[in-house]
Design a protein around this motif. Structure first.
Motif, short mmCIF file in Angstrom:
data_model
loop_
_atom_site.label_atom_id
_atom_site.label_comp_id
_atom_site.label_asym_id
_atom_site.label_seq_id
_atom_site.Cartn_x
_atom_site.Cartn_y
_atom_site.Cartn_z
N LEU A 38 0.85 -1.18 0.00
CA LEU A 38 0.00 0.00 0.00
C LEU A 38 0.88 1.23 0.00
O LEU A 38 1.99 1.21 0.54
CB LEU A 38 -0.89 0.03 1.25
N GLY A 39 0.37 2.30 -0.59
CA GLY A 39 1.06 3.58 -0.57
C GLY A 39 0.03 4.66 -0.80
O GLY A 39 -1.16 4.37 -0.94
N PRO A 40 0.46 5.90 -0.86
CA PRO A 40 -0.50 6.99 -1.06
C PRO A 40 -1.27 6.83 -2.37
O PRO A 40 -0.69 6.91 -3.45
CB PRO A 40 0.38 8.24 -1.09
N GLY A 41 -2.54 6.52 -2.28
CA GLY A 41 -3.39 6.38 -3.46
C GLY A 41 -3.11 5.16 -4.30
O GLY A 41 -3.50 5.10 -5.46
N ARG A 42 -2.47 4.16 -3.72
CA ARG A 42 -2.20 2.95 -4.50
C ARG A 42 -2.31 1.71 -3.62
O ARG A 42 -2.16 1.79 -2.40
CB ARG A 42 -0.85 3.01 -5.18
N ALA A 43 -2.56 0.58 -4.27
CA ALA A 43 -2.68 -0.69 -3.56
C ALA A 43 -2.25 -1.83 -4.47
O ALA A 43 -2.39 -1.74 -5.69
CB ALA A 43 -4.12 -0.90 -3.09
N VAL A 44 -1.74 -2.88 -3.85
CA VAL A 44 -1.42 -4.13 -4.55
C VAL A 44 -2.05 -5.24 -3.71
O VAL A 44 -1.75 -5.38 -2.53
CB VAL A 44 0.11 -4.35 -4.67
N HIS A 82 -5.72 6.98 -0.37
CA HIS A 82 -5.44 8.32 -0.90
C HIS A 82 -5.17 9.30 0.24
O HIS A 82 -5.81 9.22 1.29
CB HIS A 82 -6.62 8.80 -1.76
N PRO A 83 -4.23 10.23 0.05
CA PRO A 83 -3.93 11.20 1.11
C PRO A 83 -5.12 12.05 1.56
O PRO A 83 -5.10 12.59 2.66
CB PRO A 83 -2.85 12.09 0.46
N ALA A 84 -6.18 12.15 0.75
CA ALA A 84 -7.37 12.89 1.16
C ALA A 84 -8.14 12.16 2.27
O ALA A 84 -9.06 12.70 2.86
CB ALA A 84 -8.29 13.12 -0.04
N SER A 85 -7.75 10.92 2.57
CA SER A 85 -8.31 10.10 3.65
C SER A 85 -9.83 9.94 3.61
O SER A 85 -10.52 10.27 4.56
CB SER A 85 -7.89 10.67 5.00
N ALA A 112 -3.45 -1.12 -8.33
CA ALA A 112 -4.35 0.00 -8.64
C ALA A 112 -3.76 1.30 -8.15
O ALA A 112 -3.08 1.33 -7.12
CB ALA A 112 -5.72 -0.23 -8.00
N GLU A 113 -4.03 2.36 -8.89
CA GLU A 113 -3.62 3.70 -8.46
C GLU A 113 -4.75 4.68 -8.67
O GLU A 113 -5.46 4.65 -9.68
CB GLU A 113 -2.37 4.17 -9.22
N CYS A 114 -4.92 5.53 -7.68
CA CYS A 114 -5.89 6.62 -7.75
C CYS A 114 -5.13 7.81 -8.35
O CYS A 114 -4.27 8.39 -7.70
CB CYS A 114 -6.40 6.94 -6.35
N TYR A 115 -5.44 8.13 -9.60
CA TYR A 115 -4.66 9.17 -10.29
C TYR A 115 -5.33 10.54 -10.23
O TYR A 115 -4.69 11.55 -10.55
CB TYR A 115 -4.37 8.78 -11.74
#
Length: 148
Positions: A38-44, A82-85, A112-115
């Motif tokens: 997991l990372g900011p706005g992304r997931a595996v 996503h950083p917007a939480s 996936a990534e939230c772009y």
């Protein structure tokens, strides 16, 4: 610049929340989904191959609906990261292009990534790969709610 202790703590909290999000979905639990990264706005997220997920017993290929469920869940987790939480999310639209059959008896991984994020809608891209890791099984674009 390296991550500080509070960054690690925040990342661990978000990973715990994303794992709980997945575990709260009975279908995701039944498919054996696992949060890999997991990372900011992304997931595996990945899931193992299993006999009961096969769509065609002659070939041993995982059913397309199972791949769809994995990609949908991965996109939802990316929104939650996503950083917007956002406090919650739901699928508005998910378009999936199936490119080839997944190789039998192989784990499938979705990335996936939230772009882009508006006030209430998140836009995502995702890909599903089997263990060859190079040629996509499927690609997706979607829009998800982002309740803040």
């Amino acid at each position: 610049m390296s991550a500080g202790p509070s960054d690690d703590s925040d990342r661990d909290d978000r990973k715990r929340i994303a794992q709980q999000f997945i575990e709260a979905i009975p279908h995701a639990r039944a498919l054996g989904m696992r949060v890999d990264d997991l990372g900011p706005g992304r997931a595996v997220i990945s899931m193992p191959w299993s006999d009961h997920l096969v769509g065609d017993p002659r070939t041993g290929v995982i059913h397309g609906g199972v791949v769809s469920a994995l990609m949908d869940t991965c996109c939802g987790a990316a929104v939650m990261m996503h950083p917007a939480s956002p406090r919650s999310t739901a699928t508005i639209d998910l378009r999936i292009d199936y490119m080839r059959a997944a190789a039998p008896r192989q784990r499938i991984t979705a990335r996936a990534e939230c772009y882009h994020m508006t006030r209430s809608v998140a836009f995502l891209r995702a890909v599903a790969l089997d263990e060859d890791g190079e040629n996509p099984v499927a690609a997706a674009t979607g829009a998800f709610t982002a309740e803040r």
